[in-house]
Design a protein around this motif. Structure first.
Motif, PDB file in Angstrom:
ATOM      1  N   SER A 144       5.932  -7.456  -1.224  1.00 36.29           N
ATOM      2  CA  SER A 144       5.448  -6.086  -1.303  1.00 36.29           C
ATOM      3  C   SER A 144       4.385  -5.937  -2.389  1.00 36.29           C
ATOM      4  O   SER A 144       3.351  -5.296  -2.187  1.00 36.29           O
ATOM      5  CB  SER A 144       6.615  -5.140  -1.580  1.00 36.29           C
ATOM      6  OG  SER A 144       6.168  -3.810  -1.663  1.00 36.29           O
ATOM      7  N   SER A 194       0.014   5.696  -0.008  1.00 37.89           N
ATOM      8  CA  SER A 194       1.288   5.671   0.724  1.00 37.89           C
ATOM      9  C   SER A 194       1.804   4.250   0.875  1.00 37.89           C
ATOM     10  O   SER A 194       3.008   3.990   0.727  1.00 37.89           O
ATOM     11  CB  SER A 194       1.101   6.311   2.106  1.00 37.89           C
ATOM     12  OG  SER A 194       2.311   6.299   2.828  1.00 37.89           O
ATOM     13  N   SER A 202       5.346   2.682  -0.838  1.00 38.33           N
ATOM     14  CA  SER A 202       6.416   2.156   0.021  1.00 38.33           C
ATOM     15  C   SER A 202       7.133   0.966  -0.615  1.00 38.33           C
ATOM     16  O   SER A 202       8.283   0.670  -0.267  1.00 38.33           O
ATOM     17  CB  SER A 202       5.846   1.743   1.380  1.00 38.33           C
ATOM     18  OG  SER A 202       4.960   0.644   1.247  1.00 38.33           O
ATOM     19  N   SER A 218       9.944   0.657  11.557  1.00 39.01           N
ATOM     20  CA  SER A 218       8.584   0.813  11.025  1.00 39.01           C
ATOM     21  C   SER A 218       7.535   0.785  12.143  1.00 39.01           C
ATOM     22  O   SER A 218       6.557   1.531  12.093  1.00 39.01           O
ATOM     23  CB  SER A 218       8.287  -0.277   9.986  1.00 39.01           C
ATOM     24  OG  SER A 218       8.352  -1.561  10.560  1.00 39.01           O
ATOM     25  N   PHE A 246       2.766   4.021   4.828  1.00 38.42           N
ATOM     26  CA  PHE A 246       4.173   3.782   4.485  1.00 38.42           C
ATOM     27  C   PHE A 246       4.803   2.772   5.448  1.00 38.42           C
ATOM     28  O   PHE A 246       5.494   1.839   5.016  1.00 38.42           O
ATOM     29  CB  PHE A 246       4.947   5.099   4.539  1.00 38.42           C
ATOM     30  CG  PHE A 246       6.397   4.954   4.174  1.00 38.42           C
ATOM     31  CD1 PHE A 246       6.792   4.973   2.841  1.00 38.42           C
ATOM     32  CD2 PHE A 246       7.362   4.788   5.153  1.00 38.42           C
ATOM     33  CE1 PHE A 246       8.126   4.827   2.503  1.00 38.42           C
ATOM     34  CE2 PHE A 246       8.697   4.644   4.823  1.00 38.42           C
ATOM     35  CZ  PHE A 246       9.078   4.664   3.496  1.00 38.42           C
ATOM     36  N   SER A 247       4.560   2.937   6.742  1.00 38.14           N
ATOM     37  CA  SER A 247       5.168   2.058   7.749  1.00 38.14           C
ATOM     38  C   SER A 247       4.706   0.620   7.590  1.00 38.14           C
ATOM     39  O   SER A 247       5.524  -0.316   7.625  1.00 38.14           O
ATOM     40  CB  SER A 247       4.817   2.560   9.158  1.00 38.14           C
ATOM     41  OG  SER A 247       5.217   3.894   9.341  1.00 38.14           O
ATOM     42  N   VAL A 273       6.127  -1.148   4.651  1.00 39.07           N
ATOM     43  CA  VAL A 273       7.480  -1.640   4.898  1.00 39.07           C
ATOM     44  C   VAL A 273       7.442  -2.881   5.788  1.00 39.07           C
ATOM     45  O   VAL A 273       8.103  -3.882   5.524  1.00 39.07           O
ATOM     46  CB  VAL A 273       8.360  -0.536   5.549  1.00 39.07           C
ATOM     47  CG1 VAL A 273       9.703  -1.109   6.004  1.00 39.07           C
ATOM     48  CG2 VAL A 273       8.574   0.611   4.578  1.00 39.07           C
TER      49      VAL A 273
END
Length: 408
Positions: free
Chosen positions: A141, A262, A266, A286, A315-316, A319
């Motif tokens: 991430s 965003s 996440s 996601s 955000f999706s 993830v």
């Protein structure tokens, strides 16, 4: 987070993330320089597009060789060789500036793209070797966040430089950045001496395919990754269309910022909520959210819906990407990591180029609203198919376990 405290004690991880940050910044600064150079020396928009994507085409072609080499020799040596190639490529660009030659600029583009086709898979293979398994999702991430921040600030810095200085100065900064990455790579300590060297055998790129085919989860998420990849391919085109629909040029910067922020936020959600959850389920959720994004864009004339859509996509994907990489790193044996991530890079680059052309054509033929709705329905069908396959697989595994318990 505990990981954030211990991360800075992991010298190798700090070097890897620093290398990624500086490399990506220099890459985007150089891309802004390329656009400026092409605008000055090439009148045809078609020719400009061809020259911009030519590097990606070459990087796809050498993908199999890159994967074999990454798995075959020490990964630090790969990074050093790549560093030399980058600096040579900037040298080509200085020749291009001195001669106003588009061909030398093409040599630069090919060199940098080919170096990226080695650098990115090698980095994915290195991260899993220098990070504790429990921290792998957070590490991936953070890596994605670094790439995102570099995209935002690299393009901004490049634009500021060309507004106050020459292209020569811009590429000098790129060269210094690449030189810095090359130097700090010597400090990288990895217990990796190359799988070919240890096993004393020739490794073929095609050997990765049986490894993938034997793993249901990997096959499934590779197909599932098509959904965000196609959206990314049309990302810039969608933003241009939305700007035109709303007759608001400033919306471009707002959407890029919303998506980037965003995506970065996440990572906190992942580290706190997803680490111990079913990862395949999280990937399905996601991608379903990305389906919602595509349908939401059909209402792009409304400012708030557009902001919502790009925020949700950031955000999706923030993830999806770390979980995807973590699952592959843990599932695929170490000796195949280089070839696997090189193969994944080849798929992404090829799909993005084809999708960009297809989306551009469809935007001209059927219009923006119908394009996003069409892709929304296609993505929804894919998610439903994968969900059905996943549930069937889980039921089969459950029945097998119950049968074995009964026999015992």
């Amino acid at each position: 987070m505990k990981f954030k405290k211990t991360m800075f004690k992991n010298k190798n991880l700090v070097i890897v993330f620093t290398s990624q940050l500086i490399f990506q910044l220099a890459l985007w600064i150089g891309l802004i320089g390329n656009l400026q150079f092409l605008q000055k020396n090439v009148d045809s928009h078609l020719l400009q597009s061809i020259l911009l994507v030519a590097g990606s085409v070459f990087s796809v072609l050498i993908g199999p060789y890159a994967g074999r080499l990454i798995d075959g020799i020490a990964k630090r040596k790969i990074l050093l060789i790549v560093g030399i190639l980058r600096m040579m490529s900037v040298g080509f660009m200085f020749v291009a500036l001195a001669t106003d030659s588009v061909w030398w600029m093409l040599a630069y583009s090919v060199g940098v793209s080919c170096s990226a086709s080695f650098f990115e898979p090698a980095l994915q293979a290195i991260i899993v070797e220098i990070t504790d398994e429990k921290d792998l999702i957070v590490a991936n991430s953070l890596n994605l966040n670094i790439v995102t921040l570099s995209r935002i600030f690299g393009a901004t810095i490049g634009g500021l430089i060309i507004s106050v200085a020459s292209l020569s100065f811009l590429y000098t900064i790129s060269f210094v950045a690449f030189l810095f990455v090359f130097i700090i790579t010597f400090s990288l300590k990895i217990k990796d001496d190359g799988f070919i060297r240890r096993k004393k055998k020739k490794i073929e790129f095609k050997e990765v395919f049986p490894v993938i085919s034997q793993r249901f989860d990997v096959k499934m998420i590779l197909f599932l990754s098509v959904i965000p990849t196609i959206f990314i391919a049309g990302f810039n085109l969608f933003i241009v269309e939305i700007s035109s629909i709303q007759n608001n040029p400033s919306i471009k910067g707002i959407l890029y910022a919303v998506e980037g922020i965003s995506l970065i936020l996440s990572s906190t959600f992942i580290s706190k909520r997803i680490k111990n959850k079913n990862r395949i389920f999280c990937l399905l959720v996601s991608t379903f959210l990305i389906v919602i994004v595509q349908f939401s864009l059909s209402l792009s004339s409304m400012f708030l819906f557009t902001i919502f859509a790009f925020g949700l996509f950031g955000f999706s994907y923030g993830v999806f990407n770390p979980i995807f990489n973590t699952l592959c790193q843990e599932t695929i044996p170490n000796e195949y990591h280089g070839r696997f991530f090189a193969f994944k890079s080849m798929i992404d680059r090829t799909l993005i180029q084809i999708s960009m052309v297809t989306i551009g054509l469809l935007l001209d033929v059927i219009g923006f609203e119908k394009v996003v709705i069409t892709f929304g329905f296609i993505s929804l069908i894919l998610v439903l198919i994968f969900t059905f396959l996943y549930i069937s697989k889980e039921r089969s595994n459950y029945k097998s376990k119950e049968s074995s318990r009964t026999l015992n």
